[in-house]
Design an enzyme around this catalytic site. Structure first.
Site, PDB file in Angstrom:
ATOM      1  N   ARG A  77       0.539   8.425   9.859  1.00  0.00           N
ATOM      2  CA  ARG A  77       0.284   9.830   9.570  1.00  0.00           C
ATOM      3  C   ARG A  77      -1.035  10.308  10.163  1.00  0.00           C
ATOM      4  NH1 ARG A  77       3.254  12.389   5.403  1.00  0.00           N
ATOM      5  NH2 ARG A  77       4.855  11.049   4.493  1.00  0.00           N
TER       6      ARG A  77
ATOM      7  N   HIS B  80       3.738   5.461  14.262  1.00  0.00           N
ATOM      8  CA  HIS B  80       4.233   6.354  13.210  1.00  0.00           C
ATOM      9  C   HIS B  80       3.191   6.730  12.175  1.00  0.00           C
ATOM     10  CE1 HIS B  80       4.550   2.362  11.348  1.00  0.00           C
ATOM     11  NE2 HIS B  80       4.310   3.007  10.230  1.00  0.00           N
TER      12      HIS B  80
ATOM     13  N   HIS C 129      10.350   6.013  15.280  1.00  0.00           N
ATOM     14  CA  HIS C 129      10.436   6.254  13.845  1.00  0.00           C
ATOM     15  C   HIS C 129      11.189   7.560  13.596  1.00  0.00           C
ATOM     16  CE1 HIS C 129       9.060   6.959   9.695  1.00  0.00           C
ATOM     17  NE2 HIS C 129       8.745   5.682   9.659  1.00  0.00           N
TER      18      HIS C 129
ATOM     19  N   GLU D 277      -2.395   5.163   2.544  1.00  0.00           N
ATOM     20  CA  GLU D 277      -2.242   3.764   2.167  1.00  0.00           C
ATOM     21  C   GLU D 277      -3.507   3.145   1.569  1.00  0.00           C
ATOM     22  OE1 GLU D 277       0.939   4.644   5.172  1.00  0.00           O
ATOM     23  OE2 GLU D 277      -1.207   5.047   5.029  1.00  0.00           O
TER      24      GLU D 277
ATOM     25  N   GLU E 241       0.236  -9.043  -1.139  1.00  0.00           N
ATOM     26  CA  GLU E 241      -0.543  -8.491  -0.036  1.00  0.00           C
ATOM     27  C   GLU E 241      -1.695  -7.655  -0.580  1.00  0.00           C
ATOM     28  OE1 GLU E 241       1.142  -7.124   4.081  1.00  0.00           O
ATOM     29  OE2 GLU E 241       0.377  -5.318   3.083  1.00  0.00           O
TER      30      GLU E 241
ATOM     31  N   ASP F  89       0.800  -1.229   0.000  1.00  0.00           N
ATOM     32  CA  ASP F  89       0.000   0.000   0.000  1.00  0.00           C
ATOM     33  C   ASP F  89       0.828   1.272   0.000  1.00  0.00           C
ATOM     34  OD1 ASP F  89       1.088   0.014   2.558  1.00  0.00           O
ATOM     35  OD2 ASP F  89      -0.791  -0.511   3.553  1.00  0.00           O
TER      36      ASP F  89
END
Length: 403
Positions: free
Chosen positions: A220, A218, A250, A137, A123, A101
């Site tokens: 967004r 981490h 991160h 994503e 995936e 993604d």
């Protein structure tokens, strides 16, 4: 197929999670020998990607080295599609494999579409139902699905999501998730050669006798208030004297800005630099509980019988919730703290989660994918739809980290 030669397959990825999940596929393809396998990395994440490349002894055939500090999503997108497009014009592959993604997956797929080059999506089929969570994503993987003609779904639920989007059933293959391949193989190598995970051992020794809680954060969509609430919950959780929190932070400045002011200096919280994969696997293996907003850990931790609390409002991996290996707790400080304390204090609830079987696979996904590729590109090798047995067992190679 290119006339008179093996089918050429380009395997593309750009981030550390992609590299972890794709290295079993790269090794399986090369061990099979039926394909001309070439690796092209965009390096939208540079340093963290290089850790995995070094560990697995994968040397990219093409490294676009696209990472720039503070890069915007649109600027990165334009660089990926134009630079990878130039690679396609030179390489002229029979197929490109993308993963998951990321912007790399979406923009590489678009570059392939413009040239009518087939795309295989590893995936495939993960969906949250909200294009802004996880962001970006969810949209990346939906666009990739429209373009791909082979969809390697990790679970039956992922297959059903693709069918609901009118993807043809004959192009969907349930393989399990390659991250389980990577995890189990890495764990075997760490057990055989503990030096591979030597960086984390001093920390585990320091916290000997404590119950380890591993943390990653981490996403967004959690930037700002979400990360602040997570940090506050961790600070309160650390008031327990029976636990120690290990938190590989991160490198994104937004994450560090949220975490360090609230968590630095607490004696049983270790804020550390990101770990290479063998050390990360060793940390997971040593942990009693995992708090995360990451997707991959939801798939990895059940193989170690480690409960996962997901610090997000949605998850595109509902199989973990349904199987009982993970719980969705959101980013409320109170909710995170309550859920963590419940599992740490209630042995019955803890064991109910820890005893569940990993719904994301058994470590044979890469072999299945190569069998499917043989079926599609080399149909003369057999008549069955998926010939998993056409691929030999793969012995992955690892190098010790310089840490």
């Amino acid at each position: 197929m290119q006339h008179g030669s093996c089918p050429k397959i380009l395997v593309s990825f750009g981030t550390r999670p992609e590299a972890i999940k794709m290295f079993p596929v790269v090794h399986a393809l090369k061990a099979d020998g039926a394909f001309d396998t070439r690796v092209v990395v965009t390096a939208q994440h540079r340093e963290m990607l290089d850790q995995v490349l070094q560990m697995t002894e994968i040397v990219p055939d093409v490294d676009l080295d696209l990472m720039q500090e503070g890069q915007s999503l649109d600027a990165l997108s334009s660089r990926i599609i134009t630079r990878f497009g130039s690679v396609l014009d030179v390489e002229r592959p029979d197929r490109v494999l993308v993963h998951g993604d990321t912007l790399t997956a979406m923009m590489v797929s678009l570059a392939c579409y413009f040239r009518k080059i087939p795309v295989g999506h590893v995936e495939a089929g993960l969906r949250s139902g909200n294009i802004y969570s996880p962001w970006p994503e969810e949209l990346n993987r939906k666009v990739t699905a429209i373009i791909a003609d082979l969809h390697f779904a990790p679970t039956q639920r992922a297959r059903q999501a693709l069918l609901a989007e009118t993807i043809a059933d004959e192009n969907i293959f349930v393989t399990g998730n390659t991250v389980v391949d990577a995890l189990l193989e890495t764990r075997r190598h760490v057990i055989a050669n503990p030096a591979l995970a030597s960086a984390i051992e001093p920390l585990l020794k320091r916290f000997e006798g404590k119950r380890i809680v591993a943390v990653t954060a981490h996403r967004r969509e959690n930037f700002g208030e979400g990360l602040t609430a997570i940090a506050k919950a961790l600070a309160k959780l650390a008031q327990r004297d029976d636990i120690a929190i290990i938190f590989p932070v991160h490198p994104n400045p937004a994450v560090r800005k949220a975490m360090r002011p609230l968590l630095e200096g607490i004696h049983n919280i270790a804020l550390i630099e990101p770990l290479d994969y063998p050390n990360f696997v060793r940390m997971l293996d040593a942990s009693e509980l995992i708090l995360t907003d990451s997707g991959g850990i939801q798939e990895e931790a059940p193989s170690f019988q480690t409960p996962v609390l997901i610090m997000r409002e949605t998850t595109e991996r509902p199989e973990a919730i349904e199987a009982g290996t993970a719980r969705l707790v959101g980013t409320s400080e109170a909710a995170i703290l309550a859920a963590a304390n419940q599992l740490l204090d209630n042995k019955h609830d803890f064991e109910a989660m820890a005893s569940k079987v990993n719904p994301f696979g058994d470590g044979t996904a890469a072999q299945k994918i190569v069998g499917i590729l043989r079926e599609r590109h080399l149909p003369q090798v057999g008549s069955s739809r998926v010939r998993v047995d056409a691929t030999p067992q793969v012995n992955l190679t690892f190098r010790t980290s310089a840490a």
